[in-house]
Design an enzyme around this catalytic site. Structure first.
Site, PDB file in Angstrom:
ATOM      1  N   ARG A  50       0.848  -1.192   0.000  1.00 11.09           N
ATOM      2  CA  ARG A  50       0.000   0.000   0.000  1.00 11.09           C
ATOM      3  C   ARG A  50       0.886   1.245   0.000  1.00 11.09           C
ATOM      4  O   ARG A  50       1.883   1.309   0.717  1.00 11.09           O
ATOM      5  CB  ARG A  50      -0.889   0.022   1.240  1.00 11.09           C
ATOM      6  CG  ARG A  50      -1.855  -1.143   1.315  1.00 11.09           C
ATOM      7  CD  ARG A  50      -2.612  -1.095   2.642  1.00 11.09           C
ATOM      8  NE  ARG A  50      -3.499  -2.238   2.796  1.00 11.09           N
ATOM      9  CZ  ARG A  50      -4.201  -2.492   3.889  1.00 11.09           C
ATOM     10  NH1 ARG A  50      -4.106  -1.669   4.928  1.00 11.09           N
ATOM     11  NH2 ARG A  50      -4.980  -3.553   3.965  1.00 11.09           N
ATOM     12  N   ASP A  52       0.698   5.527   0.486  1.00  5.56           N
ATOM     13  CA  ASP A  52      -0.142   6.576   1.049  1.00  5.56           C
ATOM     14  C   ASP A  52      -0.496   7.622   0.001  1.00  5.56           C
ATOM     15  O   ASP A  52       0.057   7.642  -1.101  1.00  5.56           O
ATOM     16  CB  ASP A  52       0.588   7.265   2.205  1.00  5.56           C
ATOM     17  CG  ASP A  52       0.754   6.359   3.416  1.00  5.56           C
ATOM     18  OD1 ASP A  52      -0.113   5.488   3.624  1.00  5.56           O
ATOM     19  OD2 ASP A  52       1.737   6.534   4.141  1.00  5.56           O
ATOM     20  N   TYR A 111      12.141   1.022  -2.092  1.00  2.00           N
ATOM     21  CA  TYR A 111      11.673   2.395  -2.286  1.00  2.00           C
ATOM     22  C   TYR A 111      12.868   3.301  -2.549  1.00  2.00           C
ATOM     23  O   TYR A 111      13.997   2.997  -2.145  1.00  2.00           O
ATOM     24  CB  TYR A 111      10.967   2.913  -1.032  1.00  2.00           C
ATOM     25  CG  TYR A 111       9.626   2.311  -0.736  1.00  2.00           C
ATOM     26  CD1 TYR A 111       8.451   2.958  -1.113  1.00  2.00           C
ATOM     27  CD2 TYR A 111       9.519   1.107  -0.041  1.00  2.00           C
ATOM     28  CE1 TYR A 111       7.204   2.411  -0.826  1.00  2.00           C
ATOM     29  CE2 TYR A 111       8.279   0.554   0.252  1.00  2.00           C
ATOM     30  CZ  TYR A 111       7.129   1.217  -0.137  1.00  2.00           C
ATOM     31  OH  TYR A 111       5.902   0.671   0.150  1.00  2.00           O
ATOM     32  N   ARG A 198       9.360   7.210   5.421  1.00  2.56           N
ATOM     33  CA  ARG A 198       9.243   8.665   5.551  1.00  2.56           C
ATOM     34  C   ARG A 198       9.756   9.154   6.904  1.00  2.56           C
ATOM     35  O   ARG A 198      10.333  10.247   6.998  1.00  2.56           O
ATOM     36  CB  ARG A 198       7.799   9.097   5.327  1.00  2.56           C
ATOM     37  CG  ARG A 198       7.351   8.960   3.871  1.00  2.56           C
ATOM     38  CD  ARG A 198       5.849   9.171   3.712  1.00  2.56           C
ATOM     39  NE  ARG A 198       5.430  10.480   4.196  1.00  2.56           N
ATOM     40  CZ  ARG A 198       4.149  10.811   4.368  1.00  2.56           C
ATOM     41  NH1 ARG A 198       3.184   9.934   4.103  1.00  2.56           N
ATOM     42  NH2 ARG A 198       3.827  12.018   4.788  1.00  2.56           N
TER      43      ARG A 198
END
Length: 245
Positions: A50, A52, A111, A198
């Site tokens: 998932r 955001d 990522y 993050r």
């Protein structure tokens, strides 16, 4: 019934995230509606991870089952036609066996986070990178980042609403490099906690700015307390790069 594996890229800005939600359009919803328009079938599209609201993807992997026969190339082109004008592109489509599951059979996800480190505002990368105007030392960020590599309790870098059963994760890679005016943070693990990347980037930015040291980062990790780590950086610069199987 054929299971199809897709590799998808998207600009996350118009979406509330990957997952279907009641408060706005999602990437999952857009793909499911495209499948319905081209086939008349209601299919559930499962993603490898998932993302955001505002987070992008270069190589999100997903799958769905379809009764209507297609070739991979025809399905790719048909999906891209029906996805317009949403900023989503199906890059690859391939047939998969019924044992494949985009999320459950994935053994790793990666990522990249992009920081544009300059005084001038962003014209082309607004919404696609974090604009940091104060000078950042990418070498210091990379050195400190190695504190987080390996198996740890990442409570200090976990969102309050994270639904994972355990804060224990193994971070396989956390590398920081400077490419011109851009600082890139590469992260890889089997899976991540909610906002983990993050929150790690927001903390590393403090190191790059000279506000924190590697020792401060280690202390934050060992505190197992979200309030002891740095801020959550914006979603703008985060990209889901790939899933491994």
């Amino acid at each position: 019934m054929q299971r199809w594996k897709l590799t998808v890229e998207y600009d996350g800005r118009p979406f509330v995230g990957w997952q279907r939600q009641d408060n706005g359009p999602s990437v999952q919803q857009s793909l499911e509606e495209a499948v319905f328009r081209l086939s008349g079938e209601t299919a559930r599209v499962h993603g490898s991870g998932r993302t955001d609201a505002g987070v992008h993807a270069l190589g999100q992997v997903c799958h769905f089952d379809l009764e209507k026969p297609f070739t991979g190339l025809k399905l790719r082109d048909a999906l891209n036609f029906h996805l317009k004008p949403a900023p989503i592109a199906v890059r690859e489509v391939e047939a998969a066996d019924e044992q494949f599951h985009a999320r459950l059979t994935s053994i790793g996800r990666s990522y990249v986070y992009r920081i544009v480190n300059r005084r001038a505002p962003l014209a082309l990368d607004a919404g696609r990178a974090w604009h940091v105007t104060r000078p950042l030392n990418a070498e210091a960020m990379h050195e400190a980042a190695q504190v987080l590599v390996g198996a740890h309790d990442f409570t200090s870098f976990r969102a309050a609403l994270c639904q994972a059963k355990s804060p224990l994760k193994t971070l396989d890679r956390l590398d920081v490099e400077r490419v011109g005016e851009e600082v890139r943070i590469h992260a890889a693990a089997r899976s991540f906690l909610h906002h983990q990347v993050r929150n790690m980037v927001g903390t590393l930015e403090l190191v790059g700015a000279g506000k924190w040291t590697a020792a401060d980062l280690r202390a934050a990790l060992e505190a197992r307390d979200r309030s002891k780590a740095g801020p959550t950086c914006p979603p703008d610069g985060l990209y889901f790069v790939a899933a491994r199987y």
